[in-house]
Write a protein that holds these residues in place. Structure first.
Motif, PDB file in Angstrom:
ATOM      1  N   TRP A  96       0.764  -1.309   0.047  1.00 11.82           N
ATOM      2  CA  TRP A  96      -0.114  -0.088  -0.001  1.00 11.82           C
ATOM      3  C   TRP A  96       0.948   1.327  -0.038  1.00 11.82           C
ATOM      4  O   TRP A  96       0.547   2.091  -0.744  1.00 11.82           O
ATOM      5  CB  TRP A  96      -0.902  -0.141   1.312  1.00 11.82           C
ATOM      6  N   ILE A 141      -7.241   7.390  -6.845  1.00 11.46           N
ATOM      7  CA  ILE A 141      -8.178   6.241  -6.197  1.00 11.46           C
ATOM      8  C   ILE A 141      -8.137   5.024  -6.987  1.00 11.46           C
ATOM      9  O   ILE A 141      -7.991   3.966  -7.018  1.00 11.46           O
ATOM     10  CB  ILE A 141      -9.533   6.432  -5.738  1.00 11.46           C
ATOM     11  N   ASP A 142      -8.108   5.367  -8.525  1.00 13.33           N
ATOM     12  CA  ASP A 142      -8.167   4.142  -9.476  1.00 13.33           C
ATOM     13  C   ASP A 142      -6.932   3.709  -9.526  1.00 13.33           C
ATOM     14  O   ASP A 142      -6.754   2.055  -9.637  1.00 13.33           O
ATOM     15  CB  ASP A 142      -8.491   4.732 -10.863  1.00 13.33           C
ATOM     16  N   ARG A 168      -6.021   0.922  -6.333  1.00 13.44           N
ATOM     17  CA  ARG A 168      -6.807  -0.430  -6.492  1.00 13.44           C
ATOM     18  C   ARG A 168      -5.997  -1.554  -7.158  1.00 13.44           C
ATOM     19  O   ARG A 168      -6.384  -2.733  -6.657  1.00 13.44           O
ATOM     20  CB  ARG A 168      -8.134  -0.318  -7.211  1.00 13.44           C
ATOM     21  N   ARG A 196      -7.596  -4.245  -2.043  1.00 16.64           N
ATOM     22  CA  ARG A 196      -9.039  -4.197  -2.361  1.00 16.64           C
ATOM     23  C   ARG A 196      -9.438  -3.358  -0.920  1.00 16.64           C
ATOM     24  O   ARG A 196      -9.012  -3.294   0.321  1.00 16.64           O
ATOM     25  CB  ARG A 196      -9.762  -5.561  -2.058  1.00 16.64           C
ATOM     26  N   PHE A 197     -10.157  -2.155  -1.002  1.00 16.40           N
ATOM     27  CA  PHE A 197     -10.245  -1.008  -0.240  1.00 16.40           C
ATOM     28  C   PHE A 197     -11.679  -0.410  -0.571  1.00 16.40           C
ATOM     29  O   PHE A 197     -12.099  -0.430  -1.604  1.00 16.40           O
ATOM     30  CB  PHE A 197      -9.248   0.155  -0.079  1.00 16.40           C
ATOM     31  N   THR A 198     -12.305   0.213   0.307  1.00 12.28           N
ATOM     32  CA  THR A 198     -13.498   0.949   0.224  1.00 12.28           C
ATOM     33  C   THR A 198     -13.214   2.276   0.822  1.00 12.28           C
ATOM     34  O   THR A 198     -12.369   2.579   1.697  1.00 12.28           O
ATOM     35  CB  THR A 198     -14.541   0.532   1.039  1.00 12.28           C
ATOM     36  N   LEU A 214      -9.514   5.559   3.771  1.00 11.06           N
ATOM     37  CA  LEU A 214      -9.851   4.441   3.107  1.00 11.06           C
ATOM     38  C   LEU A 214      -9.854   3.255   4.190  1.00 11.06           C
ATOM     39  O   LEU A 214      -8.995   3.459   5.265  1.00 11.06           O
ATOM     40  CB  LEU A 214      -8.757   4.224   2.114  1.00 11.06           C
ATOM     41  N   TRP A 249      -8.672  -0.772   4.011  1.00 10.33           N
ATOM     42  CA  TRP A 249      -8.276  -1.918   3.246  1.00 10.33           C
ATOM     43  C   TRP A 249      -8.800  -3.243   3.939  1.00 10.33           C
ATOM     44  O   TRP A 249      -8.827  -3.160   5.060  1.00 10.33           O
ATOM     45  CB  TRP A 249      -6.642  -1.759   3.392  1.00 10.33           C
TER      46      TRP A 249
END
Length: 228
Positions: A110, A170-171, A174, A178-180, A207, A209
């Motif tokens: 990350w 953000i793109d 990824r 995987r994160f939101t 974010l 993870w």
């Protein structure tokens, strides 16, 4: 002459004496047949009992064999079902594992991704901090088997030239896992419009993870202590 003549009654022969058979005599006559009949009946009873016992035993053995065969058929069906599930879901599982969702978290990936995107997208600045990983609870129960969903919250502050830099960041991020996106706030700075190489916008994003790791095993010793 008188002495030479026999009396008429003396000349008659005595009839032979006949004995009438009694019930004891008849019983003695049929005794051998009765004993034979009793022996045959006894043998028949023994044969019927033996046949019944053998038939019951064979029926029980047949029922047990049918039960064993049914259990084997059930296990075979389960194996076939599991093989089908593996064929269907294993590629997806391997994809999620390669994408960083399944397994231990990889914070180094990350961090390196943030630094690489900053250089590639020519972001003015990029700073971050990551909280300790925590188990995540679902609002609706989900069956995860032996896995547990965990999340690591990352706060990112970006210096941007324009809004598209945030979407690009953000793109690109990824690709590291995987994160939101929990929240993201963007505000303008006091930099003049004609200034170059300075951040005109700042973005503060949070974010989470996501990783699926093995669920912790229950402490049997602790459980044993709690028993009465």
């Amino acid at each position: 002459m008188e002495t030479m003549m026999a009396k008429p009654n003396a000349l008659r022969a005595k009839p032979a004496e006949t004995n009438t058979p009694t019930w004891r005599d008849e019983l003695g006559m049929i005794a051998p047949s009765a004993r034979l009949c009793a022996a045959v009946l006894g043998a028949a009873v023994l044969l019927v009992g033996a046949a019944t016992w053998y038939g019951t035993r064979q029926a029980a053995a047949l029922a047990q064999a049918a039960q064993v065969r049914g259990a084997a058929a059930g296990r075979f069906q389960n194996v076939e079902s599991e093989k089908q599930d593996i064929a269907i879901y294993q590629p997806r599982f391997m994809e999620l594992q390669a994408g960083g969702l399944i397994g231990d978290e990889n914070r180094l990936a990350w961090i390196e991704a943030v630094k690489s995107i900053q250089g590639t997208r020519k972001l003015v600045s990029a700073s971050y901090d990551i909280d300790a990983q925590q188990p995540l609870a679902f609002s609706v129960p989900m069956a995860l088997g032996d896995y547990q969903l965990r999340g690591s919250r990352m706060r990112v502050e970006l210096g941007l030239v324009h809004e598209l830099d945030l979407f690009h960041f953000i793109d690109d991020l990824r690709g590291a896992g995987r994160f939101t996106v929990q929240d993201c706030k963007v505000k303008r700075t006091d930099a003049p419009a004609e200034a170059l190489g300075v951040a005109r916008l700042t973005a503060n994003c949070t974010l989470v993870w996501l990783t699926l790791g093995s669920a912790p095993r229950p402490d049997m010793a602790a459980l044993a202590k709690g028993l009465p």
